[in-house]
Design a protein around this motif. Structure first.
Motif, mmCIF file in Angstrom:
data_model
loop_
_atom_site.group_PDB
_atom_site.id
_atom_site.type_symbol
_atom_site.label_atom_id
_atom_site.label_comp_id
_atom_site.label_asym_id
_atom_site.label_seq_id
_atom_site.Cartn_x
_atom_site.Cartn_y
_atom_site.Cartn_z
ATOM 1 N N GLY A 1 6.176 -14.824 -22.167
ATOM 2 C CA GLY A 1 6.810 -14.339 -23.390
ATOM 3 C C GLY A 1 7.152 -15.452 -24.368
ATOM 4 N N ILE A 2 6.337 -16.493 -24.397
ATOM 5 C CA ILE A 2 6.597 -17.646 -25.266
ATOM 6 C C ILE A 2 6.100 -17.362 -26.674
ATOM 7 C CG2 ILE A 2 5.923 -20.044 -25.714
ATOM 8 C CD1 ILE A 2 6.100 -20.521 -22.715
ATOM 9 N N ASP A 3 6.968 -17.584 -27.641
ATOM 10 C CA ASP A 3 6.619 -17.450 -29.050
ATOM 11 C C ASP A 3 6.081 -18.805 -29.520
ATOM 12 O OD1 ASP A 3 6.410 -17.091 -31.779
ATOM 13 O OD2 ASP A 3 8.558 -16.736 -32.099
ATOM 14 N N VAL A 4 4.778 -18.908 -29.663
ATOM 15 C CA VAL A 4 4.168 -20.190 -30.034
ATOM 16 C C VAL A 4 4.472 -20.584 -31.473
ATOM 17 C CG1 VAL A 4 2.344 -20.068 -28.297
ATOM 18 C CG2 VAL A 4 1.935 -19.149 -30.597
ATOM 19 N N GLU B 1 0.940 -29.010 -21.446
ATOM 20 C CA GLU B 1 0.071 -27.897 -21.818
ATOM 21 C C GLU B 1 -1.333 -28.387 -22.157
ATOM 22 O OE1 GLU B 1 3.362 -24.763 -23.624
ATOM 23 O OE2 GLU B 1 2.569 -26.348 -24.925
ATOM 24 N N ALA B 2 -1.437 -29.542 -22.806
ATOM 25 C CA ALA B 2 -2.752 -30.111 -23.125
ATOM 26 C C ALA B 2 -3.517 -30.426 -21.837
ATOM 27 C CB ALA B 2 -2.598 -31.371 -23.973
ATOM 28 N N ALA C 1 -0.821 -17.875 -19.938
ATOM 29 C CA ALA C 1 0.479 -18.336 -19.438
ATOM 30 C C ALA C 1 1.565 -18.119 -20.492
ATOM 31 C CB ALA C 1 0.405 -19.812 -19.046
ATOM 32 N N TRP C 2 1.259 -18.376 -21.764
ATOM 33 C CA TRP C 2 2.221 -18.130 -22.839
ATOM 34 C C TRP C 2 2.572 -16.652 -22.902
ATOM 35 C CZ3 TRP C 2 -1.020 -21.269 -26.850
ATOM 36 C CH2 TRP C 2 -0.660 -22.620 -26.794
ATOM 37 N N ALA D 1 -8.510 -23.124 -22.466
ATOM 38 C CA ALA D 1 -7.608 -22.611 -23.493
ATOM 39 C C ALA D 1 -7.115 -21.197 -23.176
ATOM 40 C CB ALA D 1 -8.304 -22.631 -24.850
ATOM 41 N N ASP D 2 -7.993 -20.347 -22.673
ATOM 42 C CA ASP D 2 -7.586 -18.965 -22.378
ATOM 43 C C ASP D 2 -6.506 -18.903 -21.298
ATOM 44 O OD1 ASP D 2 -9.206 -17.854 -24.311
ATOM 45 O OD2 ASP D 2 -10.873 -17.494 -22.939
#
Length: 190
Positions: free
Chosen positions: A177-180, A157-158, A172-173, A166-167
């Motif tokens: 549906g990724i819960d960060v 991801e980095a 993508a998250w 960053a956007d």
């Protein structure tokens, strides 16, 4: 720092009894405190001490001791999703980066710690963003203290942030549906 601490307690509706803390010390720097506040199913880890001095350009011969941006970090994770042993030290390292490395904390900054943020975590870097915490106004002429939300990211991801921004990672998250805030989450499929 007491004014900043008071604003944090007020924001989260807690007092000293409702807050756990750890202290991280680096040679030549005042200690950085890591506050741990549990609210519902979320745990908030906040740094306190990085904003003692304003952040500035490390190439300047004389740093202004009062003027300049001041920043602290807040990392929010889901409660009970596993051990976060070592997280306080990692947050201390990130909070000390302005004083040690001349880094200026700002939204969309990618900070790499080159090791797991906590024992066994797949995250080796963080992405900074805006925080829900309001700025803490300090007496003139000091700039206010700003909190930055810390989102753990994997090495993949980095790399995505370095190439696409960053956007694009946040999008993508969202699409996946990724819960960060889930410390056991996997990386986004990029």
């Amino acid at each position: 720092m007491e004014q900043v601490r008071g604003e944090i307690f007020e924001h989260y509706g807690v007092d000293a009894a409702g807050v756990d803390s750890a202290s991280v010390t680096f040679l030549g720097l005042a200690p950085i405190e890591i506050l741990r506040i549990v609210r519902g199913d979320l745990v908030h880890y906040l740094t306190l001490g990085a904003s003692r001095q304003p952040m500035g350009d490390p190439s300047e011969l004389l740093a202004d001791p009062e003027r300049g941006p001041r920043g602290e970090l807040v990392l929010t994770l889901r409660f009970g999703a596993g051990s976060t042993t070592g997280l306080a030290k990692s947050l201390g390292v990130l909070a000390a980066a302005p004083a040690v490395e001349g880094v200026v904390l700002q939204p969309d900054a990618l900070l790499d710690v080159s090791e797991s943020l906590w024992h066994g975590a797949p995250f080796t870097a963080v992405l900074l963003g805006p925080s829900e915490l309001p700025e803490v106004v300090l007496p003139e002429p000091a700039d206010p203290v700003r909190y930055f939300a810390v989102t753990p990211v994997t090495a993949t991801e980095a790399a995505w942030v370095r190439v696409r921004g960053a956007d694009a990672l946040r999008e993508a998250w969202s699409e996946a549906g990724i819960d960060v805030h889930d410390p056991a989450r996997g990386a986004a499929s990029l």
